[in-house]
Design a protein around this motif. Structure first.
Motif, short mmCIF file in Angstrom:
data_model
loop_
_atom_site.label_atom_id
_atom_site.label_comp_id
_atom_site.label_asym_id
_atom_site.label_seq_id
_atom_site.Cartn_x
_atom_site.Cartn_y
_atom_site.Cartn_z
N PHE A 111 6.55 -4.26 -3.31
CA PHE A 111 6.72 -4.77 -4.19
C PHE A 111 5.10 -5.29 -4.25
O PHE A 111 4.54 -4.91 -3.19
CB PHE A 111 6.82 -6.09 -3.59
N HIS A 112 4.62 -4.94 -5.54
CA HIS A 112 3.36 -5.29 -5.41
C HIS A 112 3.00 -6.45 -6.72
O HIS A 112 3.95 -6.67 -7.56
CB HIS A 112 2.06 -3.99 -5.90
N LYS A 113 1.66 -6.69 -6.84
CA LYS A 113 0.62 -7.54 -7.72
C LYS A 113 -0.36 -7.49 -8.63
O LYS A 113 -0.94 -8.12 -7.11
CB LYS A 113 1.35 -9.04 -8.07
N HIS A 142 11.67 -7.65 -9.80
CA HIS A 142 10.66 -8.51 -9.75
C HIS A 142 10.86 -10.30 -9.74
O HIS A 142 12.27 -10.91 -10.47
CB HIS A 142 9.99 -8.31 -11.46
N GLU A 143 9.96 -11.37 -9.21
CA GLU A 143 10.19 -12.09 -9.37
C GLU A 143 10.26 -12.96 -11.08
O GLU A 143 10.26 -11.32 -12.14
CB GLU A 143 8.90 -13.01 -8.33
N ARG A 152 2.64 -6.07 -0.39
CA ARG A 152 4.23 -6.17 0.65
C ARG A 152 4.45 -5.29 1.19
O ARG A 152 5.66 -5.00 0.78
CB ARG A 152 4.80 -7.89 -0.35
N GLU A 192 1.27 -9.05 4.28
CA GLU A 192 0.64 -8.97 2.97
C GLU A 192 -0.60 -8.56 2.98
O GLU A 192 -1.32 -9.13 4.09
CB GLU A 192 0.79 -10.29 1.90
N TRP A 201 5.28 -10.48 -8.96
CA TRP A 201 5.38 -9.91 -7.89
C TRP A 201 6.45 -8.40 -8.32
O TRP A 201 7.69 -9.41 -9.35
CB TRP A 201 5.59 -10.70 -7.29
N HIS A 202 6.26 -7.31 -7.92
CA HIS A 202 7.58 -6.86 -9.01
C HIS A 202 7.66 -5.05 -7.69
O HIS A 202 6.53 -4.56 -7.27
CB HIS A 202 7.31 -6.14 -10.35
#
Length: 135
Positions: free
Chosen positions: A88-90, A114-115, A65, A70, A43-44
């Motif tokens: 935020f996207h993954k 980011h996570e 997100r 989501e 996720w970033h």
């Protein structure tokens, strides 16, 4: 960068690393990158730029997100999607996929926020690609 046509299949054949984009061209201050996706990224968010995805082969999902929730966007081969700046996207892919990305030169593969980055995801601004061009 090459002053000759770039064969995308040859450029993709020049590397097999997952989540490690290769820079195949530069347009003004933007990189055109090729990447192989498989499994999940991180996720970033990119605070100052949109991110362009074009699926060349395979299929990818992009979890987003936004608006307090989501959602997942599925991109089959030939599809284009733009993640707006700050979202935020993954990205993920159930099987290996080849993706062309366009973003400003120097943009980190894990964004500005980011996570925790898993070990299989490289934190990079891209690597030069072998494009099959003449010397």
């Amino acid at each position: 960068m090459s002053s000759h046509p770039i064969d995308l299949e040859a450029a993709l054949a020049g590397f097999d690393a997952i989540w490690s984009p290769r820079i195949i061209a530069r347009i003004n201050d933007y990189d055109v990158r090729l990447a192989r996706f498989s499994g999940e990224h991180v996720w970033h968010a990119h605070e100052r730029t949109d991110e362009f995805f074009l699926v060349l082969d395979g299929e990818i999902d992009i979890a987003l997100r936004e608006n307090g929730g989501e959602r997942v966007v599925t991109l089959p081969r030939g599809s284009v999607f733009v993640v707006p700046r700050g979202v935020f996207h993954k990205p993920s892919a159930r099987a290996e996929a080849a993706v062309l990305l366009v973003e400003p030169a120097g943009t980190s593969s894990v964004g500005d926020s980011h996570e925790e980055v898993p070990g299989h995801v490289e934190v990079t601004t891209g690597h030069p690609a072998w494009t099959g061009g003449r010397p």
